[in-house]
Design a protein around this motif. Sequence first.
Motif, short mmCIF file in Angstrom:
data_model
loop_
_atom_site.label_atom_id
_atom_site.label_comp_id
_atom_site.label_asym_id
_atom_site.label_seq_id
_atom_site.Cartn_x
_atom_site.Cartn_y
_atom_site.Cartn_z
N PHE A 162 0.85 -1.19 0.00
CA PHE A 162 0.00 0.00 0.00
C PHE A 162 0.89 1.24 0.00
N ARG A 163 0.79 2.01 -1.07
CA ARG A 163 1.67 3.18 -1.20
C ARG A 163 1.35 4.21 -0.13
N ILE A 164 2.38 4.70 0.53
CA ILE A 164 2.22 5.70 1.58
C ILE A 164 2.63 7.08 1.10
N THR A 165 3.70 7.17 0.31
CA THR A 165 4.18 8.48 -0.13
C THR A 165 4.01 8.65 -1.63
N GLY A 166 4.18 9.88 -2.08
CA GLY A 166 4.11 10.22 -3.49
C GLY A 166 5.09 11.33 -3.81
N ASN A 167 5.08 11.75 -5.05
CA ASN A 167 6.07 12.73 -5.51
C ASN A 167 5.43 14.05 -5.93
N ILE A 168 4.18 14.26 -5.49
CA ILE A 168 3.54 15.52 -5.82
C ILE A 168 3.83 16.54 -4.72
N GLU A 169 3.79 17.79 -5.11
CA GLU A 169 4.16 18.86 -4.17
C GLU A 169 3.10 19.10 -3.11
N TRP A 170 1.82 19.00 -3.48
CA TRP A 170 0.73 19.36 -2.57
C TRP A 170 0.33 18.14 -1.74
N GLY A 171 0.92 18.03 -0.56
CA GLY A 171 0.61 16.92 0.31
C GLY A 171 1.23 17.13 1.68
N VAL A 172 0.87 16.29 2.63
CA VAL A 172 1.47 16.35 3.96
C VAL A 172 2.95 15.95 3.82
N PRO A 173 3.87 16.76 4.32
CA PRO A 173 5.30 16.41 4.19
C PRO A 173 5.60 15.09 4.89
N ALA A 174 6.30 14.21 4.20
CA ALA A 174 6.73 12.95 4.80
C ALA A 174 8.05 13.17 5.53
N PRO A 175 8.26 12.53 6.69
CA PRO A 175 9.52 12.70 7.40
C PRO A 175 10.67 12.09 6.59
N THR A 176 11.85 12.59 6.83
CA THR A 176 13.04 12.04 6.17
C THR A 176 13.40 10.71 6.84
N ILE A 177 13.45 9.65 6.05
CA ILE A 177 13.80 8.32 6.54
C ILE A 177 14.84 7.74 5.60
N GLU A 178 15.93 7.22 6.16
CA GLU A 178 17.03 6.67 5.36
C GLU A 178 17.52 7.68 4.33
N ASP A 179 17.58 8.93 4.75
CA ASP A 179 18.05 10.02 3.90
C ASP A 179 17.18 10.27 2.67
N VAL A 180 15.99 9.67 2.64
CA VAL A 180 15.04 9.95 1.56
C VAL A 180 14.16 11.12 2.01
N SER A 181 14.25 12.22 1.30
CA SER A 181 13.52 13.42 1.70
C SER A 181 12.77 14.00 0.51
N GLY A 182 11.95 14.99 0.79
CA GLY A 182 11.24 15.69 -0.27
C GLY A 182 9.97 15.00 -0.74
N LEU A 183 9.56 13.93 -0.06
CA LEU A 183 8.34 13.24 -0.44
C LEU A 183 7.14 13.80 0.33
N THR A 184 5.96 13.59 -0.20
CA THR A 184 4.73 13.90 0.52
C THR A 184 3.93 12.61 0.69
N VAL A 185 2.99 12.62 1.63
CA VAL A 185 2.19 11.43 1.91
C VAL A 185 0.99 11.41 0.97
N TRP A 186 0.76 10.24 0.37
CA TRP A 186 -0.39 10.07 -0.52
C TRP A 186 -1.65 10.37 0.28
N CYS A 187 -2.62 11.01 -0.38
CA CYS A 187 -3.79 11.51 0.35
C CYS A 187 -4.62 10.39 0.97
#
Length: 674
Positions: free
Chosen positions: A318-343
């Motif tokens: 089940f996808r949790i994050t996405g790559n669109i700008e308009w979303g709840v910011p996802a925390p940085t995990i394993e140095d992966v940053s800049g993601l947002t949470v899928w709605c």
Amino acid sequence: MVVDSTNRPTFPARAVITGGMPYGNKNLHFGHIGGVFVPADFFARFLRDRLGKQNVLFVSGTDCYGSPIMEGYRKRKEDEGYTGTIIDYVNENHEAQKSALDAYGISLDLFAGSGLEPAASFHNTLTATIMQRLYERGYLHKRSTRQFYDPEAGQFLNGRQVRGHCPVRGCKSEKAYADECDLGHQFDPEELIAPVSQLTGATPELRPVDNWYFDLPTFHAELEKLMDEWDLNPQVRTVVTKTVRESLVDPVMYIQTKFREAFDAVENQLPAHTLTEATSNQSSFFITFNNWSDRDDAREKLEAANIRFRTGKTLLPFRITGNIEWGVPAPTIEDVSGLTVWCWPESLWAPISFTQTALATAPKGSYSTSDWRDWWASDDAQVFQFIGQDNIYFYCVAQPALWEALDWNLTQDTPLANYHILFMNKKASSSGEIKPPMAAELLEHYTPEQLRCHWLSLALDQKAVSFSPKPYDTSVSHKDKKTGADVLVKDDPRVADPALKESAFLTNIFNRLARSCFYGAQNALEGKLPTLPAHEAVMDECTTAILAFEKFAHRFDAHSALAVVEDFTRAANKRWGDASKASQGDNKEYEQALADAFAALRTTTLLMHAAAPFGCETICDYLNFNLDFFFSWEHAFATPTQLAEKLGEAAGTHKLKQLPPRFDFFSKHENQGK
């Protein structure tokens, strides 16, 4: 009659009721209100009366994030020259939604916005906490998957900017997006058939991106166990467990027999599988794999061999994050940053953050406890989620697994999934060909209580039912006998309005009983309550109606609950008519008839409060009782005279408010009957 408490349904000490969150790119059409919010409000109001309002929380809000909102905002800027920010855009829609809900008397304790303060801060914090928790417990995995990229626009596309045909076998939807169709089926972007970019019309490419996925397939056994429990739970509708079990099957690929030769050439390269031959009336054979990842491996090999296939439903990550700008910011995990949470994932736990917001912002003492865990993670509390049929996958597959993975002792919610409410016998959607009327627009033709009672009586818990309001019926139904001309239903005064069927009970039967009581008391008792007790047989009828209503309300069967009240009130009206006529010239007998009528009025008003709150609260006001006291089920079996006694008032002293002549507690809409 002695009340048999051993045969009554049990209720929790505290309850949370939620209504499915509408997207923040539009106002509410009638399906939002009639299919979800009115049933949820009926139950919330009933529970407040039954448990005490300090023990009930009714929360919902605008789903502010995700690609539908981004796409709606983009189109409004391009088509209308809108100059506001995306927050402005969402907030305007949120306020319009809230206004529509208020107009229908939807008694939410909080209607928030996942991206609007004050709820946004709670929601962002909870989202980060949940993601970290899932990662620490080993249920969040980074996957490199392919996402659609428009080479002409030079950008990745969000989910709603891609359109194609659903790849799930048996689904005929031609309105599928990047990874889900409009019927709620989930799939990987690679499976979408005939994708088209909604930005340029080009065929998009698939390029790899990293995202976080929840290990949903790990919880297959837990979901099977939960479905067995729900099968035995009378509060859970069979459509829920039937729909969930459609996803609890092995991963399958269906291949047309015309590709059999090509398949035979590569079969030995595939992961372990079982092949089932096509029968004489089937055009496809199918292969079954041990797990979803083996099926994924097979996909690449079949695609390389130009073998076309369709997949069946199964549990997928089940996808949790996405790559669109308009979303709840996802925390940085394993140095992966800049993601947002899928709605969709964050909308599942939004009711928890809304609960936190409601408790934190309410006046002190509003609720029995201010700790959100007492509402969501306590054995004596229960969460009831009212949703549409097409959202069962998210709320009844993904959410239960997420709750298990978090290990916070979160209550597995009781899902209340209604079937579709159709419009003129067609499935309507604000983004489809058949446009449903907006909820606010309907109030130009009907009162809120007329529509509330009509929608509650449709029995959407049992099947999809059409809403067919006469003012919108433009079908040619018959020839006029005199002129021979085609007559539209909406223009023919001889044709009844289906949406007003239940209104007759409010404006005629219920209204008549209330007026009889008040005018009778004003004429014969100096505007005071009767001093005589109601007949024992009348009290037995009241008790029977209350217990039957309670049983049906507990099962979320509003249709049957309202039928109980209507039958009871019709009988009460007939009894009053007969008794009042028979008592002419006998003041004692007339007062006895009034005592029986007031007892019945009390019962009808108490039971109808959840469905028709405005008129019932007006009756309470004219009876001169405090609302919370009058509607509390602590006194459910008491007549108005007995309620006055509980307040310490002497017999014959409780004064009613003066009812004006020809007063209507449940009036018709001003445009009806013209």
